[in-house]
Every structure is written in C-alpha cells, then in structure tokens.
Design a protein around this motif. Structure first.
Motif, mmCIF file in Angstrom:
data_model
loop_
_atom_site.group_PDB
_atom_site.id
_atom_site.type_symbol
_atom_site.label_atom_id
_atom_site.label_comp_id
_atom_site.label_asym_id
_atom_site.label_seq_id
_atom_site.Cartn_x
_atom_site.Cartn_y
_atom_site.Cartn_z
ATOM 1 N N ILE A 25 -35.928 -10.557 10.794
ATOM 2 C CA ILE A 25 -37.098 -10.238 11.620
ATOM 3 C C ILE A 25 -37.722 -8.935 11.127
ATOM 4 O O ILE A 25 -37.017 -7.970 10.844
ATOM 5 N N GLY A 26 -39.056 -8.909 11.041
ATOM 6 C CA GLY A 26 -39.741 -7.705 10.578
ATOM 7 C C GLY A 26 -39.362 -7.347 9.148
ATOM 8 O O GLY A 26 -38.934 -6.236 8.843
ATOM 9 N N ILE A 27 -39.548 -8.308 8.259
ATOM 10 C CA ILE A 27 -39.108 -8.163 6.871
ATOM 11 C C ILE A 27 -39.790 -6.972 6.193
ATOM 12 O O ILE A 27 -40.998 -6.762 6.344
ATOM 13 N N GLN A 28 -38.998 -6.216 5.453
ATOM 14 C CA GLN A 28 -39.509 -5.108 4.644
ATOM 15 C C GLN A 28 -39.285 -5.417 3.169
ATOM 16 O O GLN A 28 -38.588 -6.366 2.809
ATOM 17 N N LYS A 29 -39.875 -4.605 2.305
ATOM 18 C CA LYS A 29 -39.806 -4.880 0.873
ATOM 19 C C LYS A 29 -38.375 -4.925 0.363
ATOM 20 O O LYS A 29 -38.055 -5.700 -0.549
ATOM 21 N N GLU A 30 -37.506 -4.093 0.941
ATOM 22 C CA GLU A 30 -36.123 -4.068 0.462
ATOM 23 C C GLU A 30 -35.348 -5.326 0.849
ATOM 24 O O GLU A 30 -34.233 -5.557 0.360
ATOM 25 N N ASP A 31 -35.919 -6.157 1.732
ATOM 26 C CA ASP A 31 -35.238 -7.393 2.138
ATOM 27 C C ASP A 31 -35.416 -8.517 1.121
ATOM 28 O O ASP A 31 -34.683 -9.512 1.156
ATOM 29 N N PHE A 32 -36.401 -8.389 0.234
ATOM 30 C CA PHE A 32 -36.624 -9.430 -0.756
ATOM 31 C C PHE A 32 -35.561 -9.346 -1.844
ATOM 32 O O PHE A 32 -35.103 -8.271 -2.212
ATOM 33 N N GLY A 33 -35.135 -10.519 -2.326
ATOM 34 C CA GLY A 33 -34.114 -10.544 -3.359
ATOM 35 C C GLY A 33 -33.217 -11.758 -3.231
ATOM 36 O O GLY A 33 -33.607 -12.793 -2.672
ATOM 37 N N ILE A 34 -31.992 -11.643 -3.723
ATOM 38 C CA ILE A 34 -31.045 -12.755 -3.752
ATOM 39 C C ILE A 34 -29.991 -12.578 -2.667
ATOM 40 O O ILE A 34 -29.407 -11.496 -2.521
ATOM 41 N N TYR A 35 -29.759 -13.641 -1.923
ATOM 42 C CA TYR A 35 -28.728 -13.660 -0.887
ATOM 43 C C TYR A 35 -27.638 -14.642 -1.310
ATOM 44 O O TYR A 35 -27.931 -15.730 -1.810
ATOM 45 N N GLN A 36 -26.408 -14.253 -1.073
ATOM 46 C CA GLN A 36 -25.274 -15.108 -1.421
ATOM 47 C C GLN A 36 -24.592 -15.589 -0.135
ATOM 48 O O GLN A 36 -24.316 -14.794 0.764
ATOM 49 N N VAL A 37 -24.343 -16.905 -0.061
ATOM 50 C CA VAL A 37 -23.712 -17.507 1.114
ATOM 51 C C VAL A 37 -22.322 -17.991 0.725
ATOM 52 O O VAL A 37 -22.169 -18.731 -0.249
ATOM 53 N N VAL A 38 -21.325 -17.577 1.482
ATOM 54 C CA VAL A 38 -19.943 -17.995 1.245
ATOM 55 C C VAL A 38 -19.476 -18.775 2.468
ATOM 56 O O VAL A 38 -19.458 -18.255 3.584
ATOM 57 N N VAL A 39 -19.122 -20.055 2.260
ATOM 58 C CA VAL A 39 -18.707 -20.939 3.355
ATOM 59 C C VAL A 39 -17.215 -21.212 3.219
ATOM 60 O O VAL A 39 -16.746 -21.617 2.149
ATOM 61 N N SER A 40 -16.482 -21.025 4.321
ATOM 62 C CA SER A 40 -15.028 -21.181 4.272
ATOM 63 C C SER A 40 -14.539 -22.022 5.443
ATOM 64 O O SER A 40 -15.064 -21.918 6.553
ATOM 65 N N ASN A 41 -13.538 -22.893 5.172
ATOM 66 C CA ASN A 41 -12.846 -23.572 6.269
ATOM 67 C C ASN A 41 -11.350 -23.257 6.260
ATOM 68 O O ASN A 41 -10.563 -23.958 6.883
ATOM 69 N N SER A 42 -11.002 -22.191 5.563
ATOM 70 C CA SER A 42 -9.675 -21.558 5.587
ATOM 71 C C SER A 42 -8.543 -22.411 4.998
ATOM 72 O O SER A 42 -7.400 -21.977 4.986
ATOM 73 N N VAL A 43 -8.845 -23.591 4.523
ATOM 74 C CA VAL A 43 -7.790 -24.454 3.984
ATOM 75 C C VAL A 43 -7.978 -24.671 2.494
ATOM 76 O O VAL A 43 -7.022 -24.600 1.717
ATOM 77 N N THR A 44 -9.187 -24.943 2.101
ATOM 78 C CA THR A 44 -9.466 -25.245 0.697
ATOM 79 C C THR A 44 -10.390 -24.186 0.120
ATOM 80 O O THR A 44 -10.727 -23.207 0.779
ATOM 81 N N ARG A 45 -10.834 -24.386 -1.119
ATOM 82 C CA ARG A 45 -11.650 -23.380 -1.797
ATOM 83 C C ARG A 45 -13.010 -23.214 -1.108
ATOM 84 O O ARG A 45 -13.549 -24.143 -0.506
ATOM 85 N N ASP A 46 -13.563 -21.985 -1.221
ATOM 86 C CA ASP A 46 -14.829 -21.662 -0.585
ATOM 87 C C ASP A 46 -16.007 -22.237 -1.377
ATOM 88 O O ASP A 46 -15.911 -22.483 -2.585
ATOM 89 N N LEU A 47 -17.123 -22.419 -0.663
ATOM 90 C CA LEU A 47 -18.385 -22.799 -1.303
ATOM 91 C C LEU A 47 -19.248 -21.552 -1.412
ATOM 92 O O LEU A 47 -19.419 -20.815 -0.428
#
Length: 304
Positions: free
Chosen positions: A183-205
């Motif tokens: 919300i209320g995006i500023q210039k420093e918010d632009f760029g690359i975001y990394q998402v790590v998904v885990s279900n605690s049993v197998t390897r993460d996405l």
C-alpha cells in the motif's frame, strides 16, 4: 410326464436363487482395506468387490466423477498411474440392483512438495504507480498443507522479509493461494520479490516475482499528487477564462461608448453645417462648438 418334470426342475432352479440386495464385500486401495498414504509417482489400484442378486451395477467415483462403471458384475477396478498431488481425495464404490443400493468410501493421500498450480495462471511481473496499491499472488498445490508463504524483497543481495503483509488461503484440500499487498508504493518498493513456500515435509518452492513502475498511470481508487495537480490546473483555467470574459466586456463597453460619442459629434457637425448654409453672411465660430451644448450654440452664436 416329461413336461411336468421340466417345469418342476425349472421351479426348483429358480427358487434356489433368492433375490438379494446389492452389498459391498470390500473396497481396497492397493489391496489395503483402509485409507492409504503414498508418495507421488506410485501406481494406485482401486478395487471394489460386491454381491447381490440380480447382479449389481458398480461405479467407482471421485468427487462425483465416474472413473469406471461395470454392469451385472461382482468386481470393478481402476488404476491411477503415477498418482499425483491432485489425486488426493475420497474414492467411492457404489453398488446397486433392483433390490437396493449401497456405498463405501476410502481416502487416498498423495504426499507432494509445493509446486505451482498449473490450473491457475502465474503472473511473474506486476506493474504499479507510485502511491498506488498492488497485490501480488501465487497459487500452489502441496500435501501436507502449506505452512507459510514467505515473501522477501531482494536488495543488494540481502533479503527483506514482508511476512506482516502476506496471507495464505486454502482453496481446496491441496490448493493454496499466497498474497502480498503493498500500500502506498514508493520507488524503493520496485524490484524483485522472492517467494518461498514450505509445507515442512518436503523441499521448498522458490519463485521470483518482479514489480515494475507503471508509466503514466495510477490505480483508480488511490488519491495522488497527480489528482491534486489536475485540480490546480482546472482552477487556473477557470481564472483565465474569467479574466478573458472581463476583458471582452470592458472592450465592448469602450468600443460602444466611442461609437456613441463619434455618432453624436457627427450629428452636431452636420447641424452646424446646415445653419451655415441657411445664414451665409454670418461669421460662425465652429472651433468652439465642442465645448457647448446644442442649445448654447443656437442661442448664443446664431441667435439674431
């Protein structure tokens, strides 16, 4: 006597088979009569054995979808080749004949690591304007359930976590949606975001999503400086229009007054010329007429 013998044998044959409602003897997954948990990629065979007279019809189903159907039989099978995450769920055997119907259900659990849900479009790049709001989303499938979506902002090789702004929603038994709202995006918010998904049993996405700056556009429901600039421009335009109208009115009054003045002056000059023609012997002083009214001129200069 022979016909009577044949009839008697026939009745004895019919009576020996008593009508019986349909019943399920067993329902198994890979020969196990209970719920089954397997790793993805394993073949799984669903087998249902029934009984009844007349012979029942058999249906094997999952989520109301018919996998296999047999008529007038005592057994039906269906094999899942290389079972996947989306094969997780309930499997039912239905047996029915003219006497009765019955059902039995078992549950199959297929263990799988988080991966993108191919049924939902994955957007890798979002665009937004400064001061606007954007929500980035990702849909995955996993079993067991997803414990978290962790969002990071990649800046100079460092991770900045945004967990406080992210959310997880379970769309089904194995489907999950992760969202990050800025919300209320500023210039420093632009760029690359990394998402790590885990279900605690197998390897993460791990997936990357890019947020770019939108050129010449903003979200409709977000107030910005551009709106304020538009209001200021409108105010300036209104002021200029009012000034122009005022100038036009003043010019109209000036021109109208000048026309009236010169019209009256011309009428006075025409009146003097007419009097000179009527009294040619009299010397007139027309160069003083502009300072007298008509009555003064007639009574003072031309009065006999």
């Amino acid at each position: 006597m022979r016909p009577a013998l044949y009839v008697g044998l026939y009745l004895l044959f019919v009576l020996s088979f008593k009508s019986e409602g349909a019943s399920i003897i067993s329902l198994t997954l890979n020969k196990q009569p209970t719920n089954l948990t397997v790793n993805e990629g394993v073949n799984v065979t669903l087998r249902c054995e029934v009984d009844g007279y007349p012979l029942p019809g058999i249906k094997l189903l999952t989520n109301s979808k018919v996998l296999n159907e047999e008529k007038y039989s005592t057994v039906a099978e269906y094999t899942l080749t290389a079972a996947g995450c989306l094969d997780t769920g309930q499997y039912t055997c239905n047996a029915n004949n003219s006497i009765s119907s019955c059902d039995k259900t078992v549950v199959l659990d297929v263990i799988c690591s988080p991966r993108l849900d191919g049924r939902v479009q994955f957007i890798k790049t979002y665009s937004a304007a400064v001061n606007s709001t954007v929500t980035m989303e990702m849909s995955v499938i996993a079993n067991p359930k997803v414990r978290s979506f962790k969002w990071y902002k990649l800046t100079d090789g460092k991770h900045k976590i945004f967990q406080a702004r992210s959310s997880v929603h379970a769309a089904s038994d194995v489907s999950y949606e992760g969202k990050l709202t800025l919300i209320g995006i500023q210039k420093e918010d632009f760029g690359i975001y990394q998402v790590v998904v885990s279900n605690s049993v197998t390897r993460d996405l791990v997936e990357n999503i890019t947020l770019t700056q939108e050129r010449g556009g903003i979200t409709q429901d977000t107030p910005t400086d551009k709106n304020q600039e538009t209001e200021t421009e409108d105010s300036h335009v209104t002021t200029i229009v009012a000034v122009v109208i005022g100038v036009v009115i003043l010019l109209s009054l000036f021109i109208g007054g000048a026309i009236v003045y010169y019209k009256k002056k011309r009428e006075k000059n025409e009146a003097l010329i007419t009097l000179d023609e009527r009294h040619p012997g009299k010397q007139t002083q027309t160069h003083h007429c502009s300072v007298f009214d008509d009555e003064t001129v007639l009574n003072g200069v031309y009065k006999q």
